[in-house]
Design a protein around this motif. Structure first.
Motif, PDB file in Angstrom:
ATOM      1  N   LEU A  49       0.843  -1.189   0.000  1.00  0.00           N
ATOM      2  CA  LEU A  49       0.000   0.000   0.000  1.00  0.00           C
ATOM      3  C   LEU A  49       0.881   1.243   0.000  1.00  0.00           C
ATOM      4  O   LEU A  49       1.590   1.504   0.960  1.00  0.00           O
ATOM      5  N   ARG A  50       0.805   2.026  -1.067  1.00  0.00           N
ATOM      6  CA  ARG A  50       1.640   3.212  -1.200  1.00  0.00           C
ATOM      7  C   ARG A  50       0.736   4.445  -1.308  1.00  0.00           C
ATOM      8  O   ARG A  50      -0.062   4.549  -2.216  1.00  0.00           O
ATOM      9  N   PHE A  51       0.909   5.364  -0.363  1.00  0.00           N
ATOM     10  CA  PHE A  51       0.072   6.548  -0.343  1.00  0.00           C
ATOM     11  C   PHE A  51       0.743   7.755  -0.989  1.00  0.00           C
ATOM     12  O   PHE A  51       0.081   8.711  -1.355  1.00  0.00           O
ATOM     13  N   ALA A  52       2.059   7.759  -1.078  1.00  0.00           N
ATOM     14  CA  ALA A  52       2.744   8.976  -1.515  1.00  0.00           C
ATOM     15  C   ALA A  52       3.573   8.814  -2.778  1.00  0.00           C
ATOM     16  O   ALA A  52       3.978   9.811  -3.350  1.00  0.00           O
ATOM     17  N   ARG A  53       3.805   7.602  -3.232  1.00  0.00           N
ATOM     18  CA  ARG A  53       4.719   7.423  -4.365  1.00  0.00           C
ATOM     19  C   ARG A  53       4.251   8.175  -5.612  1.00  0.00           C
ATOM     20  O   ARG A  53       5.042   8.804  -6.303  1.00  0.00           O
ATOM     21  N   LYS A  54       2.951   8.098  -5.907  1.00  0.00           N
ATOM     22  CA  LYS A  54       2.467   8.760  -7.120  1.00  0.00           C
ATOM     23  C   LYS A  54       2.722  10.264  -7.060  1.00  0.00           C
ATOM     24  O   LYS A  54       3.197  10.863  -8.031  1.00  0.00           O
ATOM     25  N   GLN A  55       2.433  10.884  -5.893  1.00  0.00           N
ATOM     26  CA  GLN A  55       2.664  12.319  -5.770  1.00  0.00           C
ATOM     27  C   GLN A  55       4.141  12.650  -5.910  1.00  0.00           C
ATOM     28  O   GLN A  55       4.502  13.651  -6.528  1.00  0.00           O
ATOM     29  N   GLN A  56       4.999  11.811  -5.361  1.00  0.00           N
ATOM     30  CA  GLN A  56       6.429  12.064  -5.447  1.00  0.00           C
ATOM     31  C   GLN A  56       6.927  11.968  -6.880  1.00  0.00           C
ATOM     32  O   GLN A  56       7.725  12.787  -7.335  1.00  0.00           O
TER      33      GLN A  56
END
Length: 259
Positions: free
Chosen positions: A86-93
């Motif tokens: 579960l990745r919450f920030a990778r896309k924004q980064q």
């Protein structure tokens, strides 16, 4: 880029590239706690009434994530569970990096953008940004290899339509360029050939389709038939970190023939 799309601006991606390490607001913490309690409770009940143990554990894990967000006051970046990550920030980064990176980083940026996009359910923001990164790299190629020629982006060509770019190499002489980035290198369909042919009809200029991928067999046959009928429409495959020679040769040939 299709004729209905516009060049995305920095503002289009501002929200996606926001600082993901900022603390959660009080309201967000309360919301995370509410969701966490609900999911954890549902998982606990499911332990006794469901035979789907993997799903049950996933519910409890998801609830725990939201509870940790409530107590910690910050978003979790990732948490693994078996094959699920579960990745919450990778896309924004990745999106923020794509916006901030110079054009010479296009190969790396394109790979990262593909890694965060779901092929079955593409994210429109990521897709538009991917197209822009590829077009920026292509415009940089023309500007560096043919510095004596003006490169115009999103040039109007009539009938309310714009081409991705036009390389002007003399009075009333130009090369129309249609850039297409295909996720995963999937072959292009015949639709892109029809788009290029319509630009040739509008401008009476040679049109070059440039893509990271190849044409499908149907598209290649369609292009060949158009060329045999006299249409000045062409195709070349190009990658920002690949061999520039085929693209450079194609451009030189088209410019020479049009003089």
């Amino acid at each position: 880029m299709t004729v209905s799309e516009r060049e995305p601006s920095e503002e289009d991606f501002a929200g996606a590239g926001a600082d993901v390490s900022a603390p959660l607001s009080r309201a967000a913490q309360v919301g995370a706690g509410t969701v966490g309690v609900g999911l954890t409770g549902a998982g606990a009940v499911a332990v006794f009434i469901s035979s789907n143990q993997a799903g049950t554990v996933a519910l409890v894990l998801a609830g725990a994530i939201f509870l940790l967000m409530m107590f910690g006051g910050a978003p979790l970046h990732s948490l693994g569970f078996g094959e699920a990550n579960l990745r919450f920030a990778r896309k924004q980064q990745v999106v923020k990096d794509a916006i901030d990176s110079p054009v010479d980083q296009a190969p790396r940026v394109l790979r990262n953008l593909e890694s965060i996009d779901n092929r079955n359910r593409p994210d429109p923001t990521v897709s538009a940004l991917t197209e822009r990164v590829y077009e920026d790299a292509l415009a940089h190629f023309f500007a560096s290899r043919f510095p004596q020629n003006a490169v115009l982006r999103e040039k109007p060509v009539g009938a309310g339509r714009r081409v991705d770019m036009a390389v002007e190499f003399g009075p009333d002489r130009q090369l129309v360029v249609e850039a297409r980035y295909s996720r995963g290198g999937s072959p292009l369909s015949s639709k892109i050939v029809d788009v290029a042919a319509s630009y040739h009809t509008l401008t009476q200029s040679p049109v070059l389709v440039v893509s990271n991928s190849s044409l499908s067999k149907a598209a290649a046959d369609h292009l060949r038939a158009l060329q045999e009928s006299g249409a000045d429409v062409h195709f070349v495959q190009w990658l920002p970190d690949g061999d520039d020679a085929p693209l450079r040769h194609a451009v030189q040939q088209l410019m020479h023939r049009s003089q």
